[in-house]
Design an enzyme around this catalytic site. Structure first.
Site, PDB file in Angstrom:
ATOM      1  N   TRP A 353       0.821  -1.202   0.000  1.00  0.00           N
ATOM      2  CA  TRP A 353       0.000   0.000   0.000  1.00  0.00           C
ATOM      3  C   TRP A 353       0.865   1.265   0.000  1.00  0.00           C
ATOM      4  O   TRP A 353       0.387   2.354  -0.275  1.00  0.00           O
ATOM      5  CB  TRP A 353      -0.935   0.018   1.209  1.00  0.00           C
ATOM      6  CG  TRP A 353      -0.294   0.296   2.547  1.00  0.00           C
ATOM      7  CD1 TRP A 353       0.782  -0.319   3.091  1.00  0.00           C
ATOM      8  CD2 TRP A 353      -0.720   1.279   3.509  1.00  0.00           C
ATOM      9  NE1 TRP A 353       1.069   0.199   4.338  1.00  0.00           N
ATOM     10  CE2 TRP A 353       0.151   1.180   4.619  1.00  0.00           C
ATOM     11  CE3 TRP A 353      -1.754   2.202   3.552  1.00  0.00           C
ATOM     12  CZ2 TRP A 353       0.034   1.987   5.754  1.00  0.00           C
ATOM     13  CZ3 TRP A 353      -1.878   3.003   4.693  1.00  0.00           C
ATOM     14  CH2 TRP A 353      -0.995   2.893   5.762  1.00  0.00           C
ATOM     15  N   ASP A 354       2.149   1.089   0.293  1.00  0.00           N
ATOM     16  CA  ASP A 354       3.100   2.200   0.274  1.00  0.00           C
ATOM     17  C   ASP A 354       2.976   3.005  -1.010  1.00  0.00           C
ATOM     18  O   ASP A 354       3.058   4.232  -1.002  1.00  0.00           O
ATOM     19  CB  ASP A 354       4.535   1.669   0.372  1.00  0.00           C
ATOM     20  CG  ASP A 354       4.783   0.788   1.577  1.00  0.00           C
ATOM     21  OD1 ASP A 354       3.859   0.069   1.995  1.00  0.00           O
ATOM     22  OD2 ASP A 354       5.908   0.782   2.087  1.00  0.00           O
ATOM     23  N   GLU A 495       0.924  -2.353  13.014  1.00  0.00           N
ATOM     24  CA  GLU A 495       1.198  -3.783  12.892  1.00  0.00           C
ATOM     25  C   GLU A 495       1.758  -4.404  14.171  1.00  0.00           C
ATOM     26  O   GLU A 495       2.074  -5.598  14.187  1.00  0.00           O
ATOM     27  CB  GLU A 495       2.166  -4.018  11.726  1.00  0.00           C
ATOM     28  CG  GLU A 495       1.552  -3.665  10.380  1.00  0.00           C
ATOM     29  CD  GLU A 495       2.541  -3.749   9.235  1.00  0.00           C
ATOM     30  OE1 GLU A 495       2.099  -3.863   8.085  1.00  0.00           O
ATOM     31  OE2 GLU A 495       3.769  -3.688   9.492  1.00  0.00           O
ATOM     32  N   LYS A 607       3.112   0.925  16.287  1.00  0.00           N
ATOM     33  CA  LYS A 607       4.234   0.888  15.364  1.00  0.00           C
ATOM     34  C   LYS A 607       4.292   2.136  14.491  1.00  0.00           C
ATOM     35  O   LYS A 607       5.371   2.665  14.201  1.00  0.00           O
ATOM     36  CB  LYS A 607       4.146  -0.361  14.481  1.00  0.00           C
ATOM     37  CG  LYS A 607       5.303  -0.501  13.484  1.00  0.00           C
ATOM     38  CD  LYS A 607       5.181  -1.779  12.662  1.00  0.00           C
ATOM     39  CE  LYS A 607       6.332  -1.908  11.675  1.00  0.00           C
ATOM     40  NZ  LYS A 607       6.236  -3.124  10.850  1.00  0.00           N
ATOM     41  N   GLN A 608       3.145   2.580  14.028  1.00  0.00           N
ATOM     42  CA  GLN A 608       3.071   3.749  13.150  1.00  0.00           C
ATOM     43  C   GLN A 608       1.685   4.360  13.290  1.00  0.00           C
ATOM     44  O   GLN A 608       0.771   3.711  13.797  1.00  0.00           O
ATOM     45  CB  GLN A 608       3.323   3.353  11.697  1.00  0.00           C
ATOM     46  CG  GLN A 608       2.257   2.453  11.094  1.00  0.00           C
ATOM     47  CD  GLN A 608       2.742   1.711   9.873  1.00  0.00           C
ATOM     48  OE1 GLN A 608       3.493   0.756   9.982  1.00  0.00           O
ATOM     49  NE2 GLN A 608       2.309   2.152   8.710  1.00  0.00           N
TER      50      GLN A 608
END
Length: 1005
Positions: A353-354, A495, A607-608
């Site tokens: 998806w980046d 994640e 994580k993000q």
């Protein structure tokens, strides 16, 4: 993830990365950093002569192959770089064979002595150069330089040049230029040999991947300049080589040029023939280099970002853009951009998806043709997405978390740990991280909204959006107790938590997706009814399904407190054990590495950005749940719990944008720089795996949407900038609809869009509007009624200050150096004229090359800038400061309209920056005075109509420009020069606003 020593021995100019020292322990990461490419392929920055433990790699987009049982990966293609230099080569003799062997000293950096070293990457033309002085073990010294590029003008052409100069000896030098047909993907060779040979032009190689059966043809030729030499061909299996030996003289340079062509059966039926044919008709190296540079000039014309005031950011932003631009295929809509671009082996060349969420916006707004290709790749891989959905028992299309050439899921099921006796780690992303199924439609929608590409939407985009919507309708579960739809058993953007229910990001994106799917369907029925019927039949889309979608939209569960606007990341997240990441400072790895996978699942550590990522995606359209309050509340909760330093490289850029929105400028800049330097400084310790492509895309978004404050309105993009401290200027260009919008933003500047202003000048104003006559003036009159003046636009030279003398001194110095007569009388003709036009008047008919003209302009400006550094408020002309103060007290807006590119510096030196509302300078418009553009630009910045503006000028060209703009003109100086103005004054000394307004009023009566 552990970090490494960040001493990289890098320096930067605006466009060039310079490595000043060779560090063997940083070899692999710097191979990534010095990657070049052209969208068709990427080549890592490995040395031509090789080095132990190097990871050379050339990756052609779309060329994938399978490793049996384990995975699919992007294939490392035959290496076109090898070029071996052997110093003091001699013909062997029986009598002295042993001594001859010792004299064959191969140039290599792990032997001998490096006396000087310089490697550069020039972003302007995608050019890597390396220059060394090397002393062989026996004491022979050579200067050797390498230069190479992957042609952007012709993606199938690669070029390399080597120049060799003996410093302290005469002797034989041997050069071997090869194609290495045995490349490896970290131990596995995907290629099987077919044929190889020689032609009149050089050598060629044919290879084929073992499982995907993609054929490759590569051909090469060598040219020797500066020495008499003949070429020999060695066709060792899989390693065809062109070699030559020549006598080199001390301080005489010999040039070796190696040209390579490459094709695969991915794009052409007969790749070997195509490579041979192209090689036979290639021009010389210099011509290819010039064509490459011209192609890059065109790309940078659209995609460049100019930053002034921060030299590190100025280069590093361009570097990140460069790495994305060389990965996007301009001519192939069957490929995308892997997470590590085309620069390394990380993630095995898979696409995440980046690409759509982080990388694509750069292309949508600056290279829309490439953006279209990237999204069309997803359309072409819908069959793979449908196979995945069917495999899991769902309907519609379910995009792979990691994708390759077919769109089938290629995420490895297991990851091997570092402990030989430990358990393998199950990778659940392929099964549970399903938000990608809304991320891709989100990107497709935004591409359509930005470009207005209806043709692509009806052909490709609608099918993507509708078929993935069908998946969501089969994936949700209805909870009869709650009377709501749920999405259970997922991984969200965060994640660190591998099995959650009702992740807010996933649920809201699915809801948003269904909303847009209905809108696209309705549009399709209205605009393209035949295509709508075709998709209804193909996707088995019924009115009952559409009704179901509406029900899901209305009833999907979203964990949200409407009173506080705090969103719960997933069900039960607030009940997890809290953690204070501030207590973990000083660590050099991620929190998951610190706590372990199982323990991390039990903590409120992220994580993000997950909730914050949702708010970012909804920010532009201000769709629910975005609001300023929601952003503040959720930032305060989630930002301190996010492992922003060592979690995911996708996080810092997003945090930079949102922190900037919240006025946290220091924090925004800190996390921005962390993202910006992730590869240049290798601050995560894994740059050797490849470029962090998503981070690079996030950098573009942070600069444009964060610091530039770009917002998309129904009329196009506008800027509300909040530049970091130190940034004095931010300039870029965006394409929205079918028009380019240019932005040139300064510190403290109001919202700007240069392009819309210039369109206003060109379309909304007649260059010679019908104006009423007046007996008191021969000049055109802006209005037949009493003037409603709201703003003044002042020239600088001769109006507020007298830099004319400084300009004269600078021009005089230049003219004297060029032996051109020039005096004060000649200088009068330069009043109000641009720098280039002034130089052309001085040069007259004398012949000069364009490069010489540019150099003289820069030289004159350098002299002038040196002179203006000594200016102070004492250099303001009499009456200037008093008149400015009077205007401000009267509520009149004040602008500067100067052709000088140093206007801002002059204003600051004069100490009047706080009295000025807008500045139009030599950077603002392309057409100088007497064109009206500069003054119209200034008026637009002030928010005024031309008729509400008064221009104060001392030059005839400036008066002409003001009149052409339909503005009032006040001339300072002799009537002979400024007599065309409505009012002529000797200077501003003693001038009162009330008196001047009365004079202008008399003209209209």
């Amino acid at each position: 993830m552990q970090t490494k020593d960040r001493s990289r021995h890098f320096t930067y100019t605006d466009w060039i990365l310079i490595e000043t020292q060779f560090e063997p322990d940083q070899l692999q990461s710097k191979e990534t950093v010095f990657t070049i490419g052209n969208g068709y392929l990427g080549t890592r920055g490995s040395f031509e002569e090789g080095y132990p433990h190097a990871l050379p790699g050339t990756f052609i987009n779309g060329v994938y192959d399978d490793v049996p049982v384990v995975y699919t990966e992007l294939v490392n293609c035959p290496d076109w770089l090898p070029l071996i230099v052997i110093v003091n080569s001699e013909s062997p003799s029986l009598r002295d064979a042993a001594r001859t062997e010792t004299l064959r000293e191969r140039f290599r950096l792990d032997q001998g002595e490096i006396l000087s070293y310089d490697r550069q990457l020039d972003l302007r033309q995608g050019l890597v150069t390396r220059t060394l002085r090397w002393r062989s073990p026996s004491g022979k010294t050579i200067d050797i330089s390498f230069e190479r590029f992957a042609s952007l003008a012709d993606p199938h052409v690669l070029a390399l040049r080597c120049q060799i100069t003996p410093v302290d000896f005469d002797g034989l030098i041997e050069v071997q230029a090869s194609i290495n047909g045995y490349p490896e993907n970290q131990g596995f060779n995907h290629w099987e040999g077919l044929e190889q040979g020689k032609t009149d032009q050089g050598i060629w190689l044919q290879r084929r991947t073992r499982h995907s059966r993609i054929e490759l043809g590569m051909a090469a030729k060598v040219t020797i300049l500066g020495a008499e030499a003949s070429l020999q061909v060695n066709t060792a299996p899989g390693y065809p080589t062109l070699s030559t030996t020549f006598l080199a003289k001390v301080q005489q340079t010999v040039t070796v040029e190696k040209l390579v062509t490459v094709f695969t059966s991915w794009e052409i039926d007969s790749p070997v023939s195509a490579a041979q044919e192209k090689l036979a008709h290639l021009p010389d190296y210099a011509t290819l280099k010039k064509a490459n540079q011209q192609a890059w000039d065109e790309v940078w014309q659209q995609s460049d970002i100019l930053i002034e005031g921060d030299s590190t950011a100025a280069f590093a932003v361009r570097y990140n853009l460069f790495q994305l631009l060389i990965a996007g295929a301009p001519n192939d809509d069957r490929v995308s951009i892997p997470a590590k671009t085309l620069s390394g082996f990380g993630y095995r060349g898979h696409i995440f998806w980046d690409t759509e969420i982080f990388m694509l916006p750069l292309f949508i707004f600056t290279q829309p043709a490439i953006a279209r290709n990237l999204l069309t790749y997803r359309w072409r891989t819908l069959p793979g997405a449908r196979r995945k959905a069917a495999h899991y028992g769902y309907k519609g299309a379910m995009f792979a978390w990691e994708s390759a050439d077919s769109g089938d899921e290629v995420t490895p099921r297991w990851a091997l740990g570092n402990d030989f006796y430990g358990e393998d780690v199950r990778i659940w992303c392929r099964d549970r991280e399903i938000h990608i199924n809304a991320d891709i439609p989100y990107a497709a929608w935004n591409y359509w909204q930005t470009t207005g590409d209806d043709e692509w939407m009806q052909k490709c985009g609608a099918e993507i959006i509708l078929d993935t919507a069908i998946f969501w309708a089969s994936r949700v579960e209805f909870n009869s107790e709650r009377q709501q739809y749920e999405i259970r058993g997922v991984i969200g953007v965060d994640e660190y938590h591998e099995l959650v229910h009702n992740n807010a990001f996933t649920n809201r994106m699915a809801q948003w997706h269904l909303e847009k799917a209905i809108a696209v369907y309705d549009w399709l029925v209205q605009k393209f009814p035949e295509r709508a019927r075709e998709l209804e039949e193909k996707l088995q889309l019924t009115s009952e399904q559409l009704t179901h979608w509406q029900d899901i939209i209305a009833k999907i569960l979203f964990l949200y407190d409407p009173s506080t606007e705090l969103i719960e990341q997933c069900e039960g997240f607030f009940q997890l054990e809290d953690i204070n990441l501030a207590d973990k400072k000083g660590r050099d790895r991620s929190m998951q590495a610190v706590l372990g996978v199982d323990q991390t699942n039990k903590y409120q550590v992220i994580k993000q950005p997950d909730i914050l990522m949702l708010l970012y995606l909804m920010r532009e359209s201000t769709d629910f749940p975005y609001s300023e309050k929601a952003l503040q509340v959720n930032w305060d909760y989630y930002a301190p719990r996010t492992d922003i330093t060592y979690g995911s490289s996708l996080g810092p850029a997003v945090h930079a944008i949102l922190a900037s929105d919240l006025g946290k400028s220091t924090e925004a800049y800190e996390v921005f720089m962390h993202a910006l330097m992730v590869d240049l400084e290798d601050n995560r310790g894994n740059t050797s795996d490849g470029i962090h492509g998503a981070s690079a895309g996030g950098i573009w978004q942070a600069v444009i949407f964060g610091f530039g404050g770009i917002q998309i309105t129904e009329n196009g993009p506008v800027a509300n900038p909040h530049l970091p401290d130190g940034w004095t200027r931010l300039k870029f260009k965006l394409r929205w609809g079918n028009k380019w919008h240019e932005f040139d933003l300064r510190k403290g500047q109001v919202a700007q869009d240069i392009t819309s202003q210039l369109e206003y000048l060109q379309l909304s104003l007649s260059p010679n509007p019908p104006l009423s006559a007046s007996s008191s003036s021969s000049s055109p009159i802006p209005s037949s009624q009493s003037p409603n003046i709201q703003g003044f636009i002042f020239d600088l030279d001769g109006v507020l200050t007298d830099t004319a003398e400084l300009h004269y001194l600078a021009w005089k110095k230049l003219a004297d150096e060029e032996s051109i007569p020039f005096n004060r009388q000649d200088n009068e003709a330069l009043r109000g004229v641009s720098r280039r036009a002034s130089l052309m008047l001085i040069l007259g008919d004398r012949p000069y090359l364009e490069a010489q003209i540019q150099e003289m302009m820069e030289r004159k400006n350098r002299y002038y800038v040196e002179l203006i550094q000594n200016m102070t408020s004492k250099d303001l002309l009499p009456g200037a400061i008093a008149f400015l103060d009077e205007l401000r007290q009267a509520g009149i807006k004040i602008g500067i309209g100067s052709a000088s590119k140093n206007a801002r510096t002059v204003i600051e030196r004069l100490g009047i920056a706080d009295k000025v509302d807008a500045i139009a300078d030599g950077y603002s418009v392309q057409q100088p005075k007497p064109a009206p553009d500069l003054f119209l630009y200034a008026a637009k910045q002030l928010g005024l109509e031309p008729v509400q503006s008064v221009v104060v000028e001392d030059a005839a060209a400036g008066i002409e420009a003001a009149l052409a703009a339909g503005m009032w003109a006040v001339g300072l100086g002799p009537v002979e020069r400024v007599g065309a103005a409505h009012v002529v004054l000797p200077s501003l000394a003693g001038i009162k606003w009330a008196d001047l307004r009365a004079k202008l009023g008399e003209i209209t009566r």
